[in-house]
Design a protein around this motif. Structure first.
Motif, PDB file in Angstrom:
ATOM      1  N   SER A 215       0.837  -1.200   0.000  1.00  0.00           N
ATOM      2  CA  SER A 215       0.000   0.000   0.000  1.00  0.00           C
ATOM      3  C   SER A 215       0.873   1.252   0.000  1.00  0.00           C
ATOM      4  CB  SER A 215      -0.925   0.022   1.214  1.00  0.00           C
ATOM      5  OG  SER A 215      -0.195   0.314   2.397  1.00  0.00           O
ATOM      6  N   ARG A 216       0.310   2.334  -0.519  1.00  0.00           N
ATOM      7  CA  ARG A 216       1.041   3.604  -0.567  1.00  0.00           C
ATOM      8  C   ARG A 216       1.456   4.062   0.827  1.00  0.00           C
ATOM      9  NH1 ARG A 216      -0.130   7.663  -4.318  1.00  0.00           N
ATOM     10  NH2 ARG A 216      -1.260   8.863  -2.747  1.00  0.00           N
ATOM     11  N   ALA A 217       0.551   3.963   1.786  1.00  0.00           N
ATOM     12  CA  ALA A 217       0.836   4.445   3.142  1.00  0.00           C
ATOM     13  C   ALA A 217       1.959   3.642   3.781  1.00  0.00           C
ATOM     14  CB  ALA A 217      -0.418   4.387   3.997  1.00  0.00           C
ATOM     15  N   PRO A 232       5.397  11.216   4.424  1.00  0.00           N
ATOM     16  CA  PRO A 232       4.142  11.821   3.971  1.00  0.00           C
ATOM     17  C   PRO A 232       2.985  11.318   4.822  1.00  0.00           C
ATOM     18  CG  PRO A 232       4.835  10.079   2.469  1.00  0.00           C
ATOM     19  CD  PRO A 232       5.926  10.230   3.480  1.00  0.00           C
ATOM     20  N   ASN A 233       1.902  12.071   4.831  1.00  0.00           N
ATOM     21  CA  ASN A 233       0.703  11.687   5.576  1.00  0.00           C
ATOM     22  C   ASN A 233      -0.365  11.215   4.600  1.00  0.00           C
ATOM     23  OD1 ASN A 233       1.723  12.649   8.186  1.00  0.00           O
ATOM     24  ND2 ASN A 233       1.552  14.686   7.242  1.00  0.00           N
ATOM     25  N   PHE A 234      -1.014  10.101   4.927  1.00  0.00           N
ATOM     26  CA  PHE A 234      -2.016   9.537   4.035  1.00  0.00           C
ATOM     27  C   PHE A 234      -3.360   9.399   4.742  1.00  0.00           C
ATOM     28  CE2 PHE A 234       1.842   8.051   1.940  1.00  0.00           C
ATOM     29  CZ  PHE A 234       1.533   8.236   0.604  1.00  0.00           C
ATOM     30  N   ASP A 235      -4.404   9.748   4.017  1.00  0.00           N
ATOM     31  CA  ASP A 235      -5.759   9.388   4.431  1.00  0.00           C
ATOM     32  C   ASP A 235      -6.046   8.004   3.858  1.00  0.00           C
ATOM     33  OD1 ASP A 235      -6.289  11.774   5.749  1.00  0.00           O
ATOM     34  OD2 ASP A 235      -6.931  12.762   3.900  1.00  0.00           O
ATOM     35  N   CYS A 236      -6.451   7.088   4.710  1.00  0.00           N
ATOM     36  CA  CYS A 236      -6.695   5.706   4.292  1.00  0.00           C
ATOM     37  C   CYS A 236      -8.172   5.376   4.419  1.00  0.00           C
ATOM     38  CB  CYS A 236      -5.864   4.739   5.122  1.00  0.00           C
ATOM     39  SG  CYS A 236      -4.076   4.968   4.954  1.00  0.00           S
ATOM     40  N   SER A 237      -8.700   4.710   3.415  1.00  0.00           N
ATOM     41  CA  SER A 237     -10.104   4.322   3.414  1.00  0.00           C
ATOM     42  C   SER A 237     -10.246   2.936   2.798  1.00  0.00           C
ATOM     43  CB  SER A 237     -10.932   5.333   2.606  1.00  0.00           C
ATOM     44  OG  SER A 237     -12.226   4.837   2.342  1.00  0.00           O
ATOM     45  N   SER A 238     -11.227   2.210   3.259  1.00  0.00           N
ATOM     46  CA  SER A 238     -11.508   0.905   2.659  1.00  0.00           C
ATOM     47  C   SER A 238     -12.017   1.044   1.232  1.00  0.00           C
ATOM     48  CB  SER A 238     -12.544   0.152   3.506  1.00  0.00           C
ATOM     49  OG  SER A 238     -13.757   0.891   3.578  1.00  0.00           O
ATOM     50  N   GLN A 239     -12.368   2.263   0.838  1.00  0.00           N
ATOM     51  CA  GLN A 239     -12.857   2.514  -0.517  1.00  0.00           C
ATOM     52  C   GLN A 239     -11.744   2.933  -1.480  1.00  0.00           C
ATOM     53  OE1 GLN A 239     -16.134   1.807  -1.143  1.00  0.00           O
ATOM     54  NE2 GLN A 239     -16.070   1.165   1.003  1.00  0.00           N
ATOM     55  N   ASP A 240     -10.510   3.001  -1.009  1.00  0.00           N
ATOM     56  CA  ASP A 240      -9.412   3.404  -1.888  1.00  0.00           C
ATOM     57  C   ASP A 240      -9.284   2.432  -3.055  1.00  0.00           C
ATOM     58  OD1 ASP A 240      -8.865   5.504  -0.220  1.00  0.00           O
ATOM     59  OD2 ASP A 240      -7.159   4.544   0.777  1.00  0.00           O
ATOM     60  N   PRO A 241      -9.081   2.934  -4.278  1.00  0.00           N
ATOM     61  CA  PRO A 241      -9.002   2.059  -5.459  1.00  0.00           C
ATOM     62  C   PRO A 241      -7.868   1.037  -5.330  1.00  0.00           C
ATOM     63  CG  PRO A 241      -9.190   4.359  -6.118  1.00  0.00           C
ATOM     64  CD  PRO A 241      -8.961   4.360  -4.641  1.00  0.00           C
ATOM     65  N   GLN A 242      -8.180  -0.194  -5.701  1.00  0.00           N
ATOM     66  CA  GLN A 242      -7.185  -1.263  -5.708  1.00  0.00           C
ATOM     67  C   GLN A 242      -6.765  -1.496  -7.160  1.00  0.00           C
ATOM     68  OE1 GLN A 242      -5.963  -2.667  -2.627  1.00  0.00           O
ATOM     69  NE2 GLN A 242      -6.994  -0.735  -2.170  1.00  0.00           N
ATOM     70  N   ARG A 243      -5.932  -0.595  -7.641  1.00  0.00           N
ATOM     71  CA  ARG A 243      -5.489  -0.588  -9.049  1.00  0.00           C
ATOM     72  C   ARG A 243      -4.103  -1.224  -9.127  1.00  0.00           C
ATOM     73  NH1 ARG A 243      -2.273   3.179 -11.797  1.00  0.00           N
ATOM     74  NH2 ARG A 243      -2.746   3.562 -14.013  1.00  0.00           N
ATOM     75  N   ILE A 244      -4.013  -2.374  -9.787  1.00  0.00           N
ATOM     76  CA  ILE A 244      -2.745  -3.093  -9.898  1.00  0.00           C
ATOM     77  C   ILE A 244      -2.404  -3.271 -11.378  1.00  0.00           C
ATOM     78  CG2 ILE A 244      -1.620  -5.332  -9.557  1.00  0.00           C
ATOM     79  CD1 ILE A 244      -3.017  -5.545  -6.885  1.00  0.00           C
ATOM     80  N   ILE A 245      -1.185  -2.869 -11.747  1.00  0.00           N
ATOM     81  CA  ILE A 245      -0.693  -3.067 -13.113  1.00  0.00           C
ATOM     82  C   ILE A 245       0.096  -4.370 -13.144  1.00  0.00           C
ATOM     83  CG2 ILE A 245       0.555  -2.059 -15.043  1.00  0.00           C
ATOM     84  CD1 ILE A 245      -1.840  -0.397 -14.055  1.00  0.00           C
TER      85      ILE A 245
END
Length: 270
Positions: A215-217, A232-245
């Motif tokens: 994860s980014r965070a 850096p500070n991150f806002d985390c949510s269960s709705q964050d996109p799960q985009r995998i290349i």
């Protein structure tokens, strides 16, 4: 001797040129400004001034010297050269048409995984891209050239030993902390280009993205700690996109092996 011209001797193009030269390739390259040309010549690289406006602005003799090669690598991010998509696309098309006149047989275009939307999903080479993407439009244009081998390489976020985005992110706030990273190390990108240059074969499309996606965070916080800078500070949510290349295709088809499969291995310790 095999020969290659790299259009755009920037942060990726310069080390690629040096790697290819060490492997025995005859390497040429271009920079947009006279100052850039002189800087590259200090590296003992055969370099010529070339600018796309979108017309090809170059001395005719120098253009002949630059394009008298077997292969051409185009490494020109849109933001570096052009103010609008039309000029960027037209400039690349003009360059390729000119290269064909000089008998270039193999083209590699450096694209980006940004052709995909910021949405949930696992995106491989068969996944539909954003049709409004300028890079995607260029990819489609290049695949229309029938009389030249064309390879498209879509890089993920590029990391190098002396360059990491966490330095610019330090102390700032960002959304989508639970979204995965899609990163790739510069050395893996250079090795992939070398592999494609050695095995031209029709029209091919590959992703270059490390197979592990923390994860980014968690990733950028750990990197900042190891580099001893403010995270850096991150806002985390269960709705964050799960985009995998997905970058496995080049491994499956060409036996490519990522030397940096884990983004945590890309950290250059102070």
């Amino acid at each position: 001797m095999r020969s290659v011209a790299i259009i755009g001797l920037g942060w990726f193009g310069l080390p690629l040129a040096r790697d290819l030269r060490n492997l025995g390739w005859e390497v040429k390259g271009s920079k947009r400004t006279h100052e850039g040309v002189e800087e590259m010549r200090l590296w003992r690289l055969e370099t010529y001034q070339l600018e796309l406006t979108p017309e090809i602005n170059a001395d005719p003799d120098e253009l002949h010297a630059l394009l008298a090669v077997d292969s051409l690598v185009i490494n020109l991010p849109p933001s570096d050269y052009f103010f609008d998509a039309h000029n960027y696309i037209q400039g690349i098309e003009n360059l390729v048409n000119e290269a064909l006149l000089y008998g270039v047989q193999h083209l590699i275009f450096i694209s980006s995984s940004s052709v995909f939307p910021q949405a949930d999903g696992i995106f491989n080479e068969q996944s539909p891209a954003d049709e409004n993407s300028t890079l995607y439009e260029i990819e489609q244009m290049l695949f229309q050239f029938d009389d030249i081998d064309v390879d498209i390489l879509r890089f993920g976020g590029l990391i190098g030993n002396d360059r990491h985005p966490v330095y610019q992110m330090s102390g700032k706030s960002y959304p989508q902390g639970n979204s995965p990273v899609n990163l790739v190390h510069l050395e893996d990108c250079s090795r992939a280009v070398q592999l494609l240059l050695e095995t031209p074969s029709g029209h091919r499309l590959y992703h270059l993205v490390a197979p592990q996606h923390p994860s980014r965070a968690s990733y950028y916080s750990a990197v900042a700690k190891k580099l001893r800078i403010a995270p850096p500070n991150f806002d985390c949510s269960s709705q964050d996109p799960q985009r995998i290349i997905d970058g496995k295709k080049i491994c499956d088809e060409l036996d490519f092996v990522y030397q940096y499969p884990d983004p945590y291995l890309m950290i250059n310790h102070p």
